[in-house]
Design an enzyme around this catalytic site. Structure first.
Site, short mmCIF file in Angstrom:
data_model
loop_
_atom_site.label_atom_id
_atom_site.label_comp_id
_atom_site.label_asym_id
_atom_site.label_seq_id
_atom_site.Cartn_x
_atom_site.Cartn_y
_atom_site.Cartn_z
N MET A 96 -19.17 5.39 -8.38
CA MET A 96 -20.03 4.97 -9.43
C MET A 96 -21.70 5.14 -8.92
O MET A 96 -21.91 5.82 -8.13
CB MET A 96 -19.80 3.46 -9.71
CG MET A 96 -18.59 3.10 -10.53
SD MET A 96 -18.34 1.24 -10.80
CE MET A 96 -18.11 0.73 -9.20
N GLY B 87 -18.75 5.70 -3.36
CA GLY B 87 -19.36 7.04 -4.16
C GLY B 87 -18.71 7.33 -5.46
O GLY B 87 -19.09 8.35 -6.21
N CYS C 175 20.38 -2.38 9.87
CA CYS C 175 20.16 -1.22 10.85
C CYS C 175 19.83 0.18 10.35
O CYS C 175 19.69 0.87 11.01
CB CYS C 175 21.56 -1.41 11.84
SG CYS C 175 22.85 -0.55 10.88
N ARG D 41 -27.85 -0.55 -8.27
CA ARG D 41 -26.32 -0.36 -7.61
C ARG D 41 -25.20 -0.89 -8.21
O ARG D 41 -25.38 -2.16 -8.71
CB ARG D 41 -26.28 -0.54 -5.82
CG ARG D 41 -27.25 0.18 -5.16
CD ARG D 41 -27.07 -0.18 -3.86
NE ARG D 41 -27.81 0.79 -3.00
CZ ARG D 41 -29.05 0.74 -2.46
NH1 ARG D 41 -29.77 -0.33 -2.81
NH2 ARG D 41 -29.66 1.45 -1.80
N ARG E 112 -20.27 -5.68 5.18
CA ARG E 112 -18.82 -5.84 4.60
C ARG E 112 -18.15 -5.81 5.84
O ARG E 112 -18.51 -5.30 7.02
CB ARG E 112 -18.72 -4.76 3.65
CG ARG E 112 -19.00 -3.60 4.28
CD ARG E 112 -18.92 -2.21 3.13
NE ARG E 112 -19.23 -0.91 3.78
CZ ARG E 112 -19.56 0.18 3.25
NH1 ARG E 112 -19.41 0.34 1.99
NH2 ARG E 112 -19.78 1.11 3.98
N HIS F 97 17.49 14.48 10.36
CA HIS F 97 17.96 14.21 11.70
C HIS F 97 16.89 14.26 12.73
O HIS F 97 16.84 13.48 13.70
CB HIS F 97 19.01 15.21 12.00
CG HIS F 97 19.77 15.03 13.31
ND1 HIS F 97 19.49 16.01 14.35
CD2 HIS F 97 20.72 14.33 13.81
CE1 HIS F 97 20.04 15.61 15.40
NE2 HIS F 97 21.16 14.66 15.08
N SER G 78 26.02 -5.72 8.45
CA SER G 78 24.58 -4.88 8.81
C SER G 78 24.48 -4.11 7.69
O SER G 78 25.33 -3.16 7.38
CB SER G 78 24.90 -4.25 10.34
OG SER G 78 23.87 -3.60 10.45
N TYR H 203 18.68 -10.98 11.35
CA TYR H 203 17.90 -10.02 12.45
C TYR H 203 17.67 -8.54 11.72
O TYR H 203 18.54 -8.14 10.64
CB TYR H 203 18.72 -9.73 13.60
CG TYR H 203 20.07 -9.00 13.48
CD1 TYR H 203 20.19 -7.55 13.51
CD2 TYR H 203 21.39 -9.64 13.07
CE1 TYR H 203 21.15 -6.89 13.34
CE2 TYR H 203 22.45 -8.89 13.09
CZ TYR H 203 22.52 -7.47 12.93
OH TYR H 203 23.55 -6.84 12.70
N LYS I 260 -20.37 -6.19 -2.76
CA LYS I 260 -22.01 -6.01 -2.25
C LYS I 260 -22.75 -7.34 -2.72
O LYS I 260 -23.57 -7.98 -1.87
CB LYS I 260 -22.43 -4.79 -2.91
CG LYS I 260 -23.77 -4.40 -2.50
CD LYS I 260 -24.27 -3.45 -3.49
CE LYS I 260 -24.75 -2.00 -2.81
NZ LYS I 260 -24.79 -1.75 -1.44
#
Lengths: 927, 927
Positions: B110, B108, B865, B99, B349, B471, B798, B885, B29
């Site tokens: 603090m 929310g 895979c 703040r 922000r 499955h 693989s 890959y 902030k």
């Protein structure tokens, strides 16, 4: 000009070219023949063609080195000189044998030709010399047959096909109405020689060679050729004998034990190969050849009979056996022949023996100052110790039973020893039958933790399913029970209370019938056979025999004493009960490496409290059930701490999946529901909800204690209360609490916190100070891989290699029966990894876990508590990676102690060797 | 003397001490307030007390650094100067807010105190200034309440307890018969101030502080104190925010949006956070404070309305939003207040957005030259792409249905997307209902491979049991089906064909009723909701939309184009059927990484041949059954090779345990027995013999092909015959045959030999030349540990990380539901390892396997895979260990492509960073 390469080694008279340690070059037979000559024993002269010739032969398109011929002729001349006869001489012919002789024994795999040098001329000289035409012609026809078969290749390749010479021989006997070869006369044999030669001419197109030199070279070539026959190749593959070792060929003067009543032949051992006793042991036959002793057509006489019949010869032979025994510092297996009153030594080699004999002889030889303690320890395979520990059947009685058709089936030799008893088909029946005093064999399709009490009540356990590490096998070994597992031909019918056997129609064994099982061989035999505990067990466990009355026990004690001084690994035991623990201590255990708390859950009425706990819906209900269990567990732990008397005790918190504690049959479920005062539906749905697809990978181990911390809390409390109580009695206590199935350090932390909290509360309440450790089992690959993190908290590691093997291989030991035997048989893997630790895979993870663990905590205590902790080669591995201890079932403690000592000796020897090598390299450099 | 340490950063006017990149010191902030000042936006003046003060405060027994007081007073002076008012001045008082502001947003968590500086004197000045006593006293009473709650600690800790001030407020309303706060007058508020102060005196024993400076220091201390309140501690733990970051405190001049009709307040986004469109998006209220916009008591107006009502203010605001958007190069979330006609910016922000908007904005900003392509790629979480691919419910329609009580249950969001259809309770019913044209939702307790055809026929799948990798979930994701799994409150009664819901008494869903499932949220809703495929799917798959008609598709195409240029990993797909393969190519797949041959076994009548094969007693019977399967498999492979058109295709030989192919119900068993012409008993005993305790660790994978080589032989033949046939058509084919579940190189060798033999036979028969590879899945820890040996033969690896995770953790994914959720929830492990690859354990083995494999075969092709191949952080890991890959289900291909590109960008950035660091080290050394 360099010296010519030596391919031929002469032996004979008082001096041989070779010696015993030249087995690589001369083969075992050749080296030992040379050695016998060198130590002054009478050996028919001969010579050895080296294995290098074999290698050369195969590397050079089956040609010999050019120097060979001259060297053979020179050696042959020496043989003729020593034997006083001449090869091929028509008056005084020397006859020869040609035999293979590889570095490693390959019995019967390669070819042999005997009686070389015979032809139509020399056979006459043999007749004259022996005055025995039948002997001479029989020898001649044997030679032609052997030469035809072996050298000329008439022997059929397929053993179902007929040998052409045997066909002719059979015809001859049929013509004359004879049944036995012995009915044939000299004339018949003479005819056979001619008929054999005609057959050879027909089949090969060439004449049988009458020239002795041609016979000799043909035979030498045949022996080298047989190195590559199919049988030999397969045998080498099976026995891992390298092909490039090659074979040597031994050419030796023939001597005959069948030259009349002043001739004979025999085989003997320098000590008793069954008991190990230092007595001459063997048998012989007069007027016979070696094959007659082996064939069993005539019954040989014990060697002691020779002392009566031929005291002079016996005295000489006994002297030779003593020389050999002392010279080789080993029990030797010898062959001898007496030819017309003269004793000849034909062969010697290290003899095979029982485990029992191996131990006795090794220990005796140390006492006789023949070998060192280290050598003695190397000579005994640790598993041979089993023969000193197990109850046994009388060998003769068993043999008779089997010959009488009483062999029912054969399974896996899962728990060594022998047991006879009445068949019980349920654990409950086993308990009842045992209570009435009958010995019981519990026979089940498979066993489960619920059967523990019945197994304990039985003498032995027989199962139709499951492998060497099935529940039945594991528990049996731990209990020291005899066990035959996975006996697949048994069909067990629980309803009709009977057993039938797949391949034995009509045979039915009813519950209550006697059977006998041999857990060392896997045999299952109908009826009752007598058994007895071993002497060592009688001294150590049953205390029915005094040390001083048992030389066998004294032998055991000596050996184990030497082993204990050498070994670096500690040996602990896996034991769940005080009596098991006490047995283990008797066998030399130095602590408990694995105490499974769940086995305690099955005793007495405890199972009811356990079940109550499992079906609890709320924390309060669960705690109430646990409160019932607490005093019972505490009592168990007190018993164990007292039995272990200051030795460390590693206690594992609850491990198995909860469904193992619940009943499965409708009746049991109904009973339990009534007892717990809940509806059958509710109980069933609870049981159903605990069902798992892969229980091995399911809700078990520390996962239980993380979801239900109150279970761990209760167990920790029970342990520490027991420890404080026993400690208050002045007995030392060293509890080590072990958290199972940890995969991540966070799991360990959560459980450790509970344990430490209970410890601090209890010791405060009791006002007792306790030393304790909290550690974990490493039984998951992830635990090994993250061992450094885990060791940041855990004070010890115990490798649970049973489960680690399952997860590393992805192999359920309960299901592996379908394919694992095939894998081992086809050498896809070298061993059953549940028996012998798989060094390449599992071992690599164990090593990684140990190293990573110690990198985080240098003083981390590391052990193993899987079945492998009692398997010798696995123990060796544990030593090599510097574990602190192994833990195994009580009856394997002695085996592990010996294995641990052997590991040290082997390591020292291999270090010495490499130092020697390095030195010799250095000194050769200096030159 | 060194410069004094700076603890207080002023902002206001045209210049701030801080800036946006000082978030660590000033909090988010504070840093953004400073930045807005620096870029010329009107921000009420104030100052930020740094996070270092917070750290100091906790390190020094809650004392401040001694320099702080003077710095605060100096900054306050500047604020007074800029705002033209004086803190505590009786005539012209400055009011302040205090703040918190941490580095990371902790909404929310603090404390905040507003309206500081009010007391009985200054409130009069406020009345005069605003001419609004009700506003002034309301502000005053709010301040006292807030101060009492927050600073003086009167707010109850337990949220069930009542706030004492609320009690007083309620009493006041009750006294006057009011319902709403708005009914209270200035006089009432004035009374409340007094009553609140009395309560404070009673509860704390001290007077409410009238001194503004005391109020200020009290509030600053309260905000620092709230860093360590319980809520904040838990929040930080959950969000992994380090405790030592600390919070900053922002003290800022108050502005009021409720000072009359020329005042107002609003929140807005610089672009549309839902669609990503570059339009101003937000809402506002006249005469209101921030909390009124959020509370929902008044309905705010869209920001476009401001353009009509206050065109000047709107123009100014729109200009600011453009400045912010361009300056931050990000969509910003802003708060503004209009006080008596003057616009103030209160906060900005980076704003939260949908995945859809994230993609649109990132791509737009590249085109607007605000950011680079690399930055765009980093801004999009790969999973956000899902929103571009999945069918969706209309958001409003779904919201209405849920508000109307139609939400039935919530399960796991296992297969993203939305589907509506009629409930089918069996796969068979699903097929029939789908055949008649109805959309179907298949609802099962759990699914099995037999259900494949029914799943394929359905729009979505809903299960009562099973997790994210059950499955149902696995197959659904691969098929691109919507799936909600593990919806435990559903009670599915197959017999009565209905579903009831545990916590919804009286609700019954019958088979055939409509339900809707949202696989992105896990919601299950009664009735039918409309769905539509995403535009990207319409363009790529259904081809019902043209590229040029879909800006959304064009956005997708741009992004994926950039990703493809960056990434090094190839992306393949897991596909078993030609249509799946074609979809995957549309999504950018570059080959098949896993084609499971067993799924083909369920099509048409094939299952009968498969079953015949399984129950065969002899090799001949088995071969006959395999002969029936060969042409069918060949046809499948032809389809796949054609669809893949030259891309490599990795085909795995048979993997699952055989019992998965056999029926289980009595009826099915009877039918099968009849069809196979064998007795029911025999079939049952066969099924029984295939039962396994732990199928995951049982007779499956290459173990099948080793025991039954003829299966592998048939499959290899089918593959090579198909390859030759397709190749003959002029289409390129690259088969890669993959042997599953290899644990030892010997297993691989045996299977490889069969495959190569089939290849050479088939190519000879067909006269076609083929390039092919033989490799293996690495899915067992032992395979990873012995990868060097395996790579001596295997041409590719693989990693099957699903099974490797199961074995490494010792965790069955089917059984983990009992404890794994608890593990993740309690952070025992950071993620479900079946979703996100466990780098520490499984990843370590993957790394080891890759390294060992490449040590033996440097050009070894390595891929993955498992399901992890489509999970972004796992893809990043695969990139980091230099795999070739990843392979994932078709609908995750785009996600994997993006993740692979992000991995490259992240790597490059982190390298740049370390180079920069090294350079700055160097240059600092030079000094």
């Amino acid at each position: 000009m360099g010296k010519q390469k030596k391919y031929v080694y002469f032996f004979g008279g008082k001096k041989a070219d070779g010696k015993a340690d030249m087995k690589g070059l001369l083969g075992g037979k050749g080296a030992n023949l040379a050695e016998m000559v060198n130590i002054g024993l009478p050996v028919p002269a001969g010579f050895t063609i080296t294995t290098e010739v074999c290698t050369y032969y195969y590397a050079n398109k089956k040609k010999y080195p050019k120097e060979l011929k001259a060297q053979v002729l020179a050696a042959l001349k020496k043989v003729e000189d020593h034997m006083g006869a001449k090869f091929g001489d028509p008056k005084n012919p020397l006859l020869l044998s040609v035999r293979s002789g590889a570095r490693a024994s390959m019995p019967g795999m390669m070819d042999t030709v005997l009686n070389l040098g015979l032809n139509d001329v020399t056979v006459q000289a043999l007749i004259e010399k022996t005055n025995n035409p039948r002997f001479a012609y029989d020898s001649y026809r044997r030679f032609v047959q052997m030469y035809g078969d072996v050298v000329l290749g008439l022997k059929p390749v397929d053993k179902h096909d007929e040998d052409p010479f045997e066909v002719i021989l059979d015809n001859k006997k049929r013509q004359h109405g004879f049944k036995l070869d012995t009915e044939l006369t000299a004339e018949h044999f003479k005819e056979l020689v001619e008929e054999f030669k005609t057959a050879i001419k027909e089949k090969t197109g060439s004449d049988f060679p009458d020239d002795p030199m041609e016979q000799l070279w043909g035979s030498v070539g045949a022996v080298f050729g047989s190195w590559m026959n199919e049988r030999a190749i397969i045998y080498r593959k099976l026995n891992r004998i390298p092909e490039d070792w090659g074979t040597a060929v031994n050419v030796q003067a023939m001597v005959f034990g069948n030259m009349g009543e002043d001739s004979g032949t025999g085989v003997a051992f320098t000590r008793d190969p069954a008991t190990g006793e230092n007595v001459f042991y063997g048998e012989y036959l007069f007027n016979a050849q070696g094959e007659d002793v082996v064939a069993g057509t005539r019954t040989p006489l014990p060697i002691s009979k020779l002392a009566e019949d031929e005291p002079q010869i016996y005295k000489q032979l006994d002297q030779y056996r003593k020389i050999l025994d002392k010279h080789y510092k080993e029990m030797m297996d010898i062959e001898f022949t007496i030819q017309q009153g003269k004793l000849w030594m034909l062969q010697c080699r290290v003899g095979k023996r029982t485990g029992f004999a191996a131990i006795r002889m090794a220990v005796d030889m140390v006492k006789e100052k023949l070998i060192t303690k280290e050598e003695a320890i190397l000579r005994i395979e640790p598993n041979q110790l089993n023969q000193l520990l197990r109850p046994i059947f009388d060998v003769e009685e068993k043999r008779k039973a089997i010959e009488g058709g009483k062999l029912l089936a054969k399974g896996l030799n899962a728990g060594p020893g022998a047991a006879s008893g009445k068949v019980a088909l349920s654990a409950h029946d086993a308990e009842i039958m045992a209570a009435s005093g009958d010995p019981v064999i519990l026979v089940r399709i498979e066993t489960s933790p619920e059967d523990i009490k019945g197994m304990d009540a039985s003498e032995g356990i027989l199962t139709a399913r499951g492998g060497m590490t099935s529940h039945a096998a594991l528990v049996a070994r731990q209990m020291g029970k005899v066990c035959v597992a996975g006996c697949g031909t048994l069909q067990i019918n629980y309803r009709e209370r009977k057993i039938t056997v797949e391949d034995k129609d009509g045979i039915t064994i009813n519950e209550g019938d006697y059977i006998s099982i041999d857990g060392s061989t896997g045999e299952v035999i109908m009826g009752k056979l007598e058994t007895k505990p071993s002497e060592v067990v009688q001294v150590l466990i049953t205390k029915t025999l005094k040390e001083e009355e048992s030389p066998i026990y004294q032998t055991y004690r000596s050996l184990m004493g030497w082993a204990d001084k050498l070994r670096k690994l500690k040996v602990r035991t896996n034991a769940d009960q005080p009596d098991q623990a006490a047995n283990a201590i008797a066998f030399g255990a130095e602590g408990i490496g694995l105490c499974r708390t769940e086995h305690m859950f099955f005793g007495g009425d405890r199972i009811m409290s356990v079940r109550k706990m499992i079906v609890s819906d709320t924390l309060e209900e669960r705690k109430a059930a646990l409160d019932e269990l607490l005093p019972l567990q505490r009592e168990d732990f007190e018993g164990i701490f007292e039995a272990m008397n200051g030795f460390p005790v590693t206690i594992r918190t609850l491990d198995p999946p909860l469904h193992e504690f619940l009943p499965h049959s409708q009746k049991e479920v109904e009973e339990l529901a009534a007892a717990l005062n809940i509806s059958v539906e509710k109980l069933k749905s609870k049981i159903e909800s605990l069902h798992e697809f892969n229980p091995m990978l399911g809700f078990r181990g520390c996962r239980l204690g993380i979801l239900y911390p109150e279970i761990t809390e209760m167990q920790a409390r029970a342990i520490f209360e027991a420890a404080c109580n026993v400690s208050a009695k002045g007995i030392k206590v060293k509890p080590e609490i072990m958290i199972p199935l940890v995969g991540d350090v966070n799991e360990f932390k959560l459980q450790e916190d509970i344990v430490r909290k209970a410890a601090s509360e209890v010791t405060k309440e009791k006002g007792v100070k306790l030393n304790y450790l909290v550690g974990t089992m490493i039984e998951l690959p992830r635990a090994a891989v993250t061992a450094d993190e885990i060791a940041s908290r855990a004070e010890f590691f115990s490798f649970g290699t049973n489960d680690l093997t399952q997860t590393t291989f992805g192999l359920s030991r309960d299901d592996a029966g379908k394919f694992l035997p095939l894998y081992v048989q086809n050498e896809i893997i070298p061993n059953d990894p549940f028996e012998v630790l798989d060094r390449k895979g599992v071992g690599e993870l164990v090593k990684m876990g140990t190293e990573k663990g110690r990198s985080a905590r240098p003083n981390l205590k590391v052990g193993i508590c899987g079945e492998h902790g009692g398997e010798p080669s696995s123990v060796e591995f544990c030593h090599s990676i510097e574990m602190d201890y192994v833990s195994c079932s009580p009856f394997r403690v002695a085996i592990a102690r010996l294995a641990a000592a052997r590991a040290v000796v082997k390591e020292t020897n291999s270090k010495k060797k490499s130092v020697k090598k390095a030195k010799s390299k250095k000194s050769s450099k200096k030159k």
